[in-house]
Design an enzyme around this catalytic site. Structure first.
Site, PDB file in Angstrom:
ATOM      1  N   GLY A 513       5.838 -16.828  44.343  1.00  0.00           N
ATOM      2  CA  GLY A 513       6.581 -15.667  43.843  1.00  0.00           C
ATOM      3  C   GLY A 513       5.735 -14.919  42.835  1.00  0.00           C
ATOM      4  N   GLY A 515       5.243 -14.003  38.933  1.00  0.00           N
ATOM      5  CA  GLY A 515       5.634 -14.416  37.585  1.00  0.00           C
ATOM      6  C   GLY A 515       5.456 -13.266  36.616  1.00  0.00           C
ATOM      7  N   PHE A 517       3.065 -12.306  34.665  1.00  0.00           N
ATOM      8  CA  PHE A 517       1.853 -11.478  34.664  1.00  0.00           C
ATOM      9  C   PHE A 517       1.084 -11.526  35.973  1.00  0.00           C
ATOM     10  CE2 PHE A 517       0.947 -15.436  32.344  1.00  0.00           C
ATOM     11  CZ  PHE A 517       0.061 -16.020  33.226  1.00  0.00           C
ATOM     12  N   GLY A 518       1.714 -11.976  37.042  1.00  0.00           N
ATOM     13  CA  GLY A 518       1.014 -11.961  38.320  1.00  0.00           C
ATOM     14  C   GLY A 518       1.597 -12.970  39.298  1.00  0.00           C
ATOM     15  N   PRO A 519       0.973 -13.077  40.483  1.00  0.00           N
ATOM     16  CA  PRO A 519       1.510 -13.979  41.499  1.00  0.00           C
ATOM     17  C   PRO A 519       1.324 -15.455  41.149  1.00  0.00           C
ATOM     18  CG  PRO A 519      -0.550 -13.009  42.232  1.00  0.00           C
ATOM     19  CD  PRO A 519      -0.227 -12.352  40.925  1.00  0.00           C
ATOM     20  N   VAL A 520       2.226 -16.276  41.683  1.00  0.00           N
ATOM     21  CA  VAL A 520       2.142 -17.722  41.473  1.00  0.00           C
ATOM     22  C   VAL A 520       1.988 -18.379  42.847  1.00  0.00           C
ATOM     23  CG1 VAL A 520       3.275 -19.750  40.491  1.00  0.00           C
ATOM     24  CG2 VAL A 520       3.702 -17.507  39.501  1.00  0.00           C
ATOM     25  N   ASP A 631      12.477 -14.910  26.236  1.00  0.00           N
ATOM     26  CA  ASP A 631      12.878 -14.517  27.594  1.00  0.00           C
ATOM     27  C   ASP A 631      13.467 -15.713  28.347  1.00  0.00           C
ATOM     28  OD1 ASP A 631      13.327 -12.767  29.625  1.00  0.00           O
ATOM     29  OD2 ASP A 631      11.263 -12.725  30.366  1.00  0.00           O
TER      30      ASP A 631
HETATM   31  O1  ACK Z   1      12.109 -19.250  41.586  1.00  0.00           O
HETATM   32  P1  ACK Z   1      10.789 -19.622  42.106  1.00  0.00           P
HETATM   33  O2  ACK Z   1      10.659 -20.195  43.434  1.00  0.00           O
HETATM   34  O3  ACK Z   1      10.028 -20.526  41.028  1.00  0.00           O
HETATM   35  O4  ACK Z   1       9.825 -18.372  41.994  1.00  0.00           O
HETATM   36  C1  ACK Z   1       9.133 -18.345  40.806  1.00  0.00           C
HETATM   37  C2  ACK Z   1       7.710 -17.871  41.029  1.00  0.00           C
HETATM   38  O5  ACK Z   1       6.881 -19.008  40.983  1.00  0.00           O
HETATM   39  C3  ACK Z   1       7.245 -16.867  39.977  1.00  0.00           C
HETATM   40  O6  ACK Z   1       7.441 -17.397  38.690  1.00  0.00           O
HETATM   41  C4  ACK Z   1       7.660 -20.161  40.877  1.00  0.00           C
HETATM   42  N1  ACK Z   1       6.992 -21.037  39.941  1.00  0.00           N
HETATM   43  C5  ACK Z   1       6.476 -20.726  38.720  1.00  0.00           C
HETATM   44  N2  ACK Z   1       5.942 -21.809  38.150  1.00  0.00           N
HETATM   45  C6  ACK Z   1       6.123 -22.832  39.026  1.00  0.00           C
HETATM   46  C7  ACK Z   1       5.816 -24.230  38.985  1.00  0.00           C
HETATM   47  N3  ACK Z   1       5.195 -24.766  37.926  1.00  0.00           N
HETATM   48  N4  ACK Z   1       6.172 -24.982  40.051  1.00  0.00           N
HETATM   49  C8  ACK Z   1       6.812 -24.424  41.106  1.00  0.00           C
HETATM   50  N5  ACK Z   1       7.148 -23.131  41.189  1.00  0.00           N
HETATM   51  C9  ACK Z   1       6.818 -22.348  40.154  1.00  0.00           C
HETATM   52  C10 ACK Z   1       9.017 -19.781  40.355  1.00  0.00           C
END
Ligand code: ACK
Length: 823
Positions: A513, A515, A517-520, A631
């Site tokens: 997804g 986040g 400041f950018g894609p995760v 936040d």
């Molecule tokens: O709700 P989600 O599936 O969980 O979508 C967001 C997206 O990345 C952008 O923040 C997922 N995400 C963020 N950090 C992690 C993490 N440590 N482990 C698994 N998913 C994550 C978050």
């Protein structure tokens, strides 16, 4: 004729009475004339455990199991028919001659039975106060004479008194196996064994692959889990002899405690907190990356405090330097000087370690360390020795073959003497010691001055390199704005090539997804660890600020309710943060989803609420910096495999020192629906603005509805207003998510709503701090009346929207304000 009819009737009545005698939880024993079915139960004599039929949350399958009687939220500790569920309500559990416990389904077929091979003239089944279900003769209480006991066939839970290990006489191995998932008790992928090949150690395996070791027992505790030692709650019993090898724990107080192996292979030690009325995990294993079995290969040592985390033991070098330098450590290290047993080897002492795998080891007791050395030296295959029992300082443990899975344990590690070529051994060191000392003294001065020159040169080089890579202005250590915290981050650095490999070159398929400041992306490191990779979008100046902020804020924080930052990668234009991967994604993925939220029962929701509260308390009060998150919202709460909440996204967090509790800003960052009025309107943020967001989140978790966008045909309030209205009218239970049905503890729910409303009160001073929130959630007692919430009408928020917001991003229907000029 009449006589014989009466006789038949009498016989029928007697047999009906005998065969279907109802059991209503008043007894701890079933005889061959009794059975349990439907909601009937038997309860252990002291009232601690119940045996009966149950269905796991969000499953209609029925199982026979044992759970705690006095704990409100059903916590199952044993399951009989874990692989063959009943699919209707009509199972019957009974004990039959000559001594079998059987479970029949609605067609009277036996779907599960105890596997006792011995018999008893008068068999009964009894649920003991320890939680052990036993089949025995009615007149026999000697445990040695039991026909069968559930403690010999555990599922995922070890209770005090249960012996995990091997009985060499009967050939029985008692081990734990995880549930497949919280809804499915059938055997999952992980097993926990007391491994008796070599000197015994506890291990967790995924299928046949070893994943984690506790290390061997050292007389005080397990070598790799020094924090797990005899305490006021329990002590350990470890028995190692020719007939059996097992360990068990023994309760020393009335505290309820258990050990479980979760579906994702995490070993968790729990105690029941009677005041908070919840389970508390006081120890989890594996504890860190270095607990991942054999990560650094043979003769490698792992230390999470250094980067990279793997190092070769002194006098050893990487077997394949290229691979090693790329972070592929599994091939381990080799000796700098080969052994030569015939001409005479020696030993070198390494201190402060979790002892290596004892799979290939032997031991003896009552021998001195000097004697251990002599014995090991005589045997050319003996690679190392150490003291067996550090509490008495006696006995030897000998290793044969390569030494693998060593971890640095600061303060509580052990000594191990490793066989070395005589030139690399300590004795060689001793001979030359005097010479070395005098040489060293004269050299010290020269080296000191040389070192200083080198240090200055290195610093200049580093600065020049950063400048070249466009990192000017992004020295993490320089990024500390607060002089008090100006020191190096000590954050492990990952090579970009490793991240590219882990994420399949940031492939779209791996994208989790967007986040702050950018894609995760999801990534899989070569050593098998799953990670989440946050990549700073190019050209994002706002993002760069948030990236720096996030790295600085959480690098130094560690709490089980905060997401763990594993490291960062700064190469060329790439700026990346690497986190532990949270398989259950974020909370909003669960609570606002029609189907997903059905799997969140009240116990889990309350556990999540308490976890967030604890994480926030840590940020506000207990961490080394005072941190205001700014936040907090459902999408910033991530859930691990066991639904433990972890606060994430510290891009907009602010840290304070000393007694500062807040500040004023003209750059309001946060999310509509979660921001307190004084922050959204006047830019005033404090721990109390986080408390407001927590209150919103709490009410969202209870109701399964979003605050922002909430609509009610009867009024114009948002969710907060709606909750307050119901609370005033003493109808607060109507707020509860309908998916919870009646399966919740209403006083816990009412208390939670009340605490949520106290947190969202208009006036920040009226809101409780997080320590009071935790206390109020966990204790029954008088709560102050909640006054009107801030922002309780949707239009309040619309008004805030009309201010001069300059940047907004939307994900999942949320509006995240990244800048808004406060009035
Ligand atoms: O709700 P989600 O599936 O969980 O979508 C967001 C997206 O990345 C952008 O923040 C997922 N995400 C963020 N950090 C992690 C993490 N440590 N482990 C698994 N998913 C994550 C978050």
């Amino acid at each position: 004729m009449k006589k014989s009819i009466n006789g038949i009737l009498l016989l029928f009545l007697v047999s009906v009475l005998c065969l279907t005698e109802k059991i209503a939880g008043l007894t701890d024993t079933l005889t061959t004339t009794q059975s349990i079915k439907g909601d009937e139960t038997i309860i252990s004599a002291g009232g601690s455990f119940v045996l009966g039929f149950f269905s796991p949350s969000s499953s209609t399958n029925r199982y026979v199991g044992i759970w705690y009687n006095k704990i409100p939220n059903q916590t199952v500790v044993w399951v009989a028919n874990r692989e063959v569920p009943l699919i209707s309500k009509s199972g019957v559990l009974e004990v039959i001659k000559p001594g079998l416990l059987v479970l029949r389904n609605d067609t009277n077929n036996t779907i599960w039975k105890s596997n006792s091979s011995t018999s008893a003239p008068n068999p009964v089944v009894q649920l003991l106060e320890t939680g052990n279900l036993v089949v025995k003769d009615a007149n026999q209480d000697d445990p040695g004479m039991f026909l069968w006991q559930s403690f010999d066939y555990p599922t995922d839970t070890s209770l005090p008194g249960m012996k995990l290990g091997h009985n060499f006489v009967t050939g029985l191995e008692v081990y734990l196996s995880s549930w497949k998932s919280p809804e499915d008790p059938s055997p999952g992928e992980y097993t926990h064994h007391c491994d008796s090949t070599g000197y015994p150690q506890n291990i967790v395996k995924k299928g046949s692959i070893l994943r984690f070791r506790t290390g061997p027992w050292n007389g005080l505790g397990f070598s790799g889990v020094p924090s797990l030692q005899k305490n006021s709650i329990f002590s350990y019993e470890v028995v190692i002899n020719s007939k059996e090898v097992y360990y068990s724990f023994k309760l020393l107080s009335s505290t309820i405690t258990r050990y479980t192996l979760s579906p994702s292979g995490v070993g968790q030690r729990w105690t029941w907190d009677n005041q908070a009325r919840s389970w508390i995990i006081y120890l989890s294993t594996p504890d860190d990356t270095c607990d991942s079995y054999g990560l650094c290969g043979a003769y490698g040592s792992c230390d999470t405090r250094i980067s990279p985390i793997c190092e070769c033991l002194d006098k050893f070098s990487p077997k394949f330097p290229d691979k090693w330098n790329k972070g592929n450590w599994s091939n381990g290290c080799i000796r700098n000087v080969a052994l030569d047993c015939q001409s005479g080897d020696g030993f070198k002492k390494y201190s402060g370690f979790k002892l290596p795998d004892t799979h290939n080891s032997s031991y003896n007791t009552n021998t001195s360390l000097k004697e251990c050395r002599r014995i090991c030296l005589k045997n050319c295959s003996c690679t190392a020795y150490s003291t067996l029992d550090i509490s008495s300082g006696s006995g030897c443990l000998f290793w044969f073959g390569d030494l693998i899975d060593m971890k640095v344990i600061s303060g509580a590690g052990q000594d191990i003497h490793v066989r070395m070529a005589s030139s690399d051994s300590d004795s060689n060191g001793k001979k030359g010691k005097k010479l070395v000392i005098s040489l060293a003294l004269s050299l010290a001065m020269v080296l000191l001055s040389l070192g200083l020159v080198l240090l200055l040169q290195r610093r200049n080089k580093k600065r020049a390199k950063q400048k070249k890579e466009g990192m000017e202005g992004f020295n993490l250590s320089m990024a500390y704005t607060d002089e008090r915290h100006k020191k190096d981050l000590e954050l492990p650095l990952f090579e970009l090539s490793r991240i590219i490999k882990a994420t399949d070159n940031f492939s779209f398929n791996n994208k989790l997804g967007e986040g702050g400041f950018g894609p995760v992306y999801k990534g899989l490191l070569e050593e098998g660890q799953e990670v989440a990779v946050k990549r700073l979008s190019e050209h994002s100046t706002q993002g760069l600020e948030e990236f720096k902020n996030e790295a600085i804020c959480i690098a130094k924080l560690q709490h089980r309710n905060l997401v763990k930052l594993l490291g960062c990668c700064i190469e060329g234009k790439e700026k990346i943060l690497i986190y532990e991967y949270m398989p259950n994604k974020s909370l909003d993925f669960f609570i606002f989803d029609q189907t997903k939220r059905k799997s969140l029962d009240w116990l889990t929701r309350f556990h999540i609420i308490q976890g967030i509260a604890r994480g926030l308390l840590y940020l506000h009060q207990d961490s080394r910096l005072r941190i205001i998150h700014r936040d907090l919202k459902a999408s910033n709460i991530l859930l691990d495999a066991d639904m433990n909440p972890k606060i994430s996204d510290f891009g907009t967090a602010r840290s304070f020192g000393g007694n500062e509790t807040g500040a004023n800003t003209s750059r309001v960052v946060g999310t509509h629906g979660y921001m307190s009025p004084e922050y959204a309107v006047d830019g005033l943020f404090s721990v109390k603005s986080d408390v407001f967001s927590f209150g919103v989140l709490l009410i969202e978790i209870v109701s399964g509805k979003r605050n922002r966008g909430f609509l009610h045909h009867g009024h114009q309030f948002n969710l907060l207003g709606h909750a307050w209205k119901l609370y005033k009218e003493e109808r607060a239970l109507e707020l509860v998510d309908l998916h919870l049905g009646n399966s919740y503890n209403s006083s816990e729910v009412l208390r939670s709503i009340h605490v949520g409303l106290l947190c969202v009160q208009q006036c920040p001073e009226d809101r409780p701090d997080m320590s009071s929130v935790i206390f109020m959630l966990g204790n029954e007692g008088h709560l102050p009346e909640a006054t009107q919430p801030g922002f309780f009408m949707e239009r309040n928020i619309v008004k805030a929207d009309n201010s001069s917001s300059t940047q907004a991003s939307s994900s999942k229907g949320e509006i995240t304000m990244t800048q808004l000029e406060a009035r």
